[in-house]
Scaffold this active site. Structure first.
Site, PDB file in Angstrom:
ATOM      1  CE1 TYR A 176      24.403   6.575 -29.650  1.00 17.88           C
ATOM      2  CE2 TYR A 176      25.728   7.725 -31.294  1.00 17.88           C
ATOM      3  CZ  TYR A 176      25.238   6.547 -30.760  1.00 17.88           C
ATOM      4  OH  TYR A 176      25.574   5.343 -31.336  1.00 17.88           O
ATOM      5  CE  LYS A 180      26.322   4.127 -27.682  1.00 15.60           C
ATOM      6  NZ  LYS A 180      26.118   2.699 -27.368  1.00 15.60           N
TER       7      LYS A 180
END
Ligand code: NAP
Length: 270
Positions: A176, A180
């Site tokens: 994750y 990002k």
């Protein structure tokens, strides 16, 4: 107006107060606008005057959320089903948005997922590909399709929603947080490549906000919410509405000289 504002065609407006943040006549597309931060940002942008397009994975929930936003803000809102991990569906989303409103002035690339904590040694090919498809590839593709159209219409603002985790990462969230970080890097590249189109591109990095994403994570890890709150200077988890001021700022002429930046909204969390 001076030589520089002339080149950049800053729209005529007052120099202060709410006029700077006025989005009347603008169209904002917010991905993942059915719930959570996306829903709060869509509502805020509509209250500032924008017409909306919001997306979610299912048409029924996109329609339902759009209906509520229209009723509560008085601004037209179109709900579109679009899986952000599906390249072809993103073409369809653009088609629907431009057919309905004829323009998009503000894109908020908000939809993002982190369905599980997974230490690096356990990351599977499927998990990695899914997160990167939704969190990086989809937002990149959507921005790439919209920026030239924004340019033809005189400019626009793209806001990519990342996370404070993009800067340092953390145990169990590598897929994750690195996805990002990739979107954050794309933000800088997009700002460079699209400045001539008068398209500004910035990243907004939230800290902990009370949404389904956070409560879902808390179900899988005891003490998660407390740890997240304690990692902020304010020692708390924010309400979704607390992100609204920053996205209106980045979407509006209030930030006309701001591009290629990333802004934390994180209660001081680093
Ligand atoms: N909450 C936080 O503390 C926090 C912190 C840092 C960063 N963020 C970032 O902020 C953004 C919003 O997070 P949130 O907390 O509001 O999440 P959330 O409550 O889980 O909401 C996610 C939204 O994205 C949509 N969505 C999920 N998967 C999608 C997909 N594959 N394609 C299209 N839409 C999809 C959901 O709509 P449907 O369910 O209707 O499909 C929903 O509207 C994310 O990018 C997240 O990474 C959040």
């Amino acid at each position: 107006m001076n030589a520089f504002t002339e080149v950049y065609e800053v729209s005529p407006m007052g120099t202060g107060g709410t006029k700077l943040f006025d989005l009347t006549g603008k169209v904002a597309l917010v991905t993942g606008g059915t719930r959570g931060l996306g829903n709060a940002m869509a509502r805020g942008l509509a209250e500032a005057g924008a017409s909306l397009v919001i997306t979610g994975r299912k048409q029924a929930s996109a329609d339902e959320a759009a209906e509520v936003l229209t009723a509560e803000t008085g601004r037209p809102c179109l709900g579109v089903a679009c899986h952000m991990g599906d390249w072809e569906q993103i073409d369809g989303l653009i088609e629907r948005a431009y057919t309905e409103h004829g323009r998009v002035d503000v894109l908020v690339n908000n939809a993002g997922i982190n369905p599980a904590f997974m230490p690096v040694a356990q990351i599977t090919s499927e998990f990695f590909d899914k997160l990167y498809a939704v969190n990086v590839k989809g937002p990149m593709r959507l921005a790439a399709l919209i920026a030239p159209r924004m340019g033809e219409a005189g400019g626009g603002s793209i806001v990519n929603i990342v996370t404070v985790g993009a800067y340092e990462g953390g145990p169990g969230i590598g897929t994750y947080s690195s996805s990002k970080a990739a979107l954050l890097n794309f933000t800088k590249v997009m700002a460079l490549e699209w400045a001539d189109l008068k398209v500004r591109v910035n990243a907004l990095a939230p800290g902990p906000f009370l949404t389904d994403m956070m409560t879902g994570a808390a179900r899988n890890m005891s003490g998660f919410l407390e740890a997240a709150a304690n990692a902020t200077l304010q020692k708390r988890i924010a309400e979704p509405e607390e992100i609204v001021g920053t996205v209106i700022y980045l979407a509006s002429d209030a930030s006309s000289f701001v591009t290629g930046e990333d802004l934390r909204v994180a209660g001081g969390m680093r």
